[in-house]
Motif scaffolding. Structure first.
Motif, mmCIF file in Angstrom:
data_model
loop_
_atom_site.group_PDB
_atom_site.id
_atom_site.type_symbol
_atom_site.label_atom_id
_atom_site.label_comp_id
_atom_site.label_asym_id
_atom_site.label_seq_id
_atom_site.Cartn_x
_atom_site.Cartn_y
_atom_site.Cartn_z
ATOM 1 N N GLY A 142 0.826 -1.199 0.000
ATOM 2 C CA GLY A 142 0.000 0.000 0.000
ATOM 3 C C GLY A 142 0.860 1.249 0.000
ATOM 4 N N MET A 143 0.191 2.388 -0.117
ATOM 5 C CA MET A 143 0.891 3.663 -0.122
ATOM 6 C C MET A 143 0.082 4.655 0.710
ATOM 7 S SD MET A 143 3.730 4.947 -1.341
ATOM 8 C CE MET A 143 4.121 3.750 -2.634
ATOM 9 N N VAL A 144 0.778 5.361 1.583
ATOM 10 C CA VAL A 144 0.130 6.356 2.434
ATOM 11 C C VAL A 144 0.970 7.633 2.406
ATOM 12 C CG1 VAL A 144 -0.910 4.641 3.958
ATOM 13 C CG2 VAL A 144 1.349 5.582 4.518
ATOM 14 N N ARG A 145 0.404 8.700 2.927
ATOM 15 C CA ARG A 145 1.174 9.929 3.038
ATOM 16 C C ARG A 145 0.978 10.525 4.425
ATOM 17 N NH1 ARG A 145 -1.935 14.482 -0.727
ATOM 18 N NH2 ARG A 145 -3.642 14.902 0.739
ATOM 19 N N VAL A 146 1.933 11.372 4.799
ATOM 20 C CA VAL A 146 1.922 12.000 6.113
ATOM 21 C C VAL A 146 2.303 13.463 5.925
ATOM 22 C CG1 VAL A 146 4.327 11.293 6.496
ATOM 23 C CG2 VAL A 146 2.898 11.894 8.450
ATOM 24 N N ARG A 147 1.703 14.344 6.714
ATOM 25 C CA ARG A 147 2.113 15.741 6.669
ATOM 26 C C ARG A 147 3.586 15.828 7.052
ATOM 27 N NH1 ARG A 147 -1.202 20.317 7.820
ATOM 28 N NH2 ARG A 147 0.358 20.822 9.407
ATOM 29 N N PHE A 148 4.393 16.449 6.187
ATOM 30 C CA PHE A 148 5.824 16.463 6.443
ATOM 31 C C PHE A 148 6.158 17.178 7.750
ATOM 32 C CE2 PHE A 148 10.034 18.484 6.056
ATOM 33 C CZ PHE A 148 10.798 17.321 6.083
ATOM 34 N N ALA A 149 5.448 18.264 8.044
ATOM 35 C CA ALA A 149 5.725 18.998 9.289
ATOM 36 C C ALA A 149 5.519 18.100 10.505
ATOM 37 C CB ALA A 149 4.828 20.224 9.381
ATOM 38 N N ASP A 150 4.501 17.250 10.450
ATOM 39 C CA ASP A 150 4.249 16.321 11.553
ATOM 40 C C ASP A 150 5.313 15.227 11.601
ATOM 41 O OD1 ASP A 150 1.966 17.737 12.212
ATOM 42 O OD2 ASP A 150 0.635 16.418 11.071
ATOM 43 N N PHE A 151 5.671 14.711 10.419
ATOM 44 C CA PHE A 151 6.666 13.648 10.352
ATOM 45 C C PHE A 151 8.032 14.153 10.817
ATOM 46 C CE2 PHE A 151 9.434 10.677 7.818
ATOM 47 C CZ PHE A 151 9.078 9.533 8.498
ATOM 48 N N TYR A 152 8.324 15.402 10.503
ATOM 49 C CA TYR A 152 9.575 16.024 10.941
ATOM 50 C C TYR A 152 9.661 16.022 12.466
ATOM 51 C CZ TYR A 152 13.286 19.530 11.380
ATOM 52 O OH TYR A 152 14.457 20.179 11.696
ATOM 53 N N MET A 153 8.604 16.461 13.119
ATOM 54 C CA MET A 153 8.584 16.492 14.581
ATOM 55 C C MET A 153 8.601 15.078 15.164
ATOM 56 S SD MET A 153 8.741 19.661 15.204
ATOM 57 C CE MET A 153 8.344 19.776 16.953
ATOM 58 N N PHE A 154 7.958 14.153 14.480
ATOM 59 C CA PHE A 154 7.927 12.749 14.889
ATOM 60 C C PHE A 154 9.334 12.163 14.863
ATOM 61 C CE2 PHE A 154 7.196 8.236 13.517
ATOM 62 C CZ PHE A 154 6.546 7.779 14.651
ATOM 63 N N CYS A 155 10.084 12.436 13.783
ATOM 64 C CA CYS A 155 11.429 11.894 13.641
ATOM 65 C C CYS A 155 12.406 12.515 14.625
ATOM 66 C CB CYS A 155 11.920 12.085 12.208
ATOM 67 S SG CYS A 155 11.072 11.044 11.007
ATOM 68 N N LEU A 156 12.098 13.720 15.080
ATOM 69 C CA LEU A 156 12.916 14.367 16.104
ATOM 70 C C LEU A 156 12.465 13.986 17.514
ATOM 71 C CD1 LEU A 156 14.003 15.911 13.659
ATOM 72 C CD2 LEU A 156 13.845 18.010 15.009
#
Length: 208
Positions: A142-156
């Motif tokens: 499958g393929m999904v997307r995530v808001r980059f601003a949220d993913f950025y904070m998630f990865c930090l």
């Protein structure tokens, strides 16, 4: 697949020969991979696409991962990495439109797998929509997307969860909608420093 022949390198990136994929992962030999992150922008919001790995995969089935990635074979150049992108996503991408994010070294060890990669990382920015994907079912579920601003904070590690939206294909190929909150247990366990470095490089690229 385990008999595929890959170029191998020393820790400084100097080529030292060729080995099979099985040997590379058993001995922890450095080898080359190609990573391509897809990004789109809607209403001033950047979204990053993540693949759901197929349940048929030997390693990390059903987990979220890089949009498209794969090993570079011994007879391939970095430019040939777009082959893997097209195979997994069904989208023919020209190497010239990719934005290079540099080489990233990382290691991942699990049971008998020792994965030491020199990953050539790229960003593909285009108006991609979910209808554009024609997934390779054996590789991508499958393929999904995530808001980059949220993913950025998630990865930090400043957010514990992110919302993903997209689709997952069932056995008959029907696209089933996905909309849920996910945490790190849903992602391939790359090193935290890997995810942090990736989002920092993407953030710099979209601001340049």
């Amino acid at each position: 697949m385990e008999s595929e022949r890959l170029k191998i390198f020393d820790e400084d990136g100097n080529p030292i020969g060729v080995a099979t994929r099985e040997e590379v992962h058993a001995r922890g030999l450095w080898h080359e991979t190609f990573h391509c992150w897809f990004m789109t922008k809607e209403d001033d919001t950047h979204y990053l696409y993540l693949q759901i790995r197929s349940e048929q995969k030997k390693d990390y089935p059903n987990l979220l991962d890089i949009t498209a990635a794969g090993h570079l074979l011994a007879n391939e150049t970095v430019q040939d990495g777009v082959r893997e992108v097209c195979e997994e996503t069904g989208i023919a991408v020209s190497f010239e439109v990719l934005k290079p994010l540099g080489i990233m070294k990382y290691s991942l060890t699990r049971e008998k797998l020792i994965d030491q990669e020199r990953a050539h990382v790229f960003l593909y920015q285009d108006g991609i929509t979910f209808t554009d994907f024609r997934l390779q079912r054996e590789e991508v579920a499958g393929m999904v997307r995530v808001r980059f601003a949220d993913f950025y904070m998630f990865c930090l590690r400043k957010k514990e969860e992110v919302v993903i939206e997209g689709f997952k294909q069932n056995e008959s190929g029907e696209k089933m909608p996905v909309l849920e909150k996910v945490g790190w247990e849903h992602f391939v366990p790359h090193e935290p420093s890997f995810y942090e470095e990736v989002v920092n490089r993407i953030d710099k690229a979209i601001k340049s």
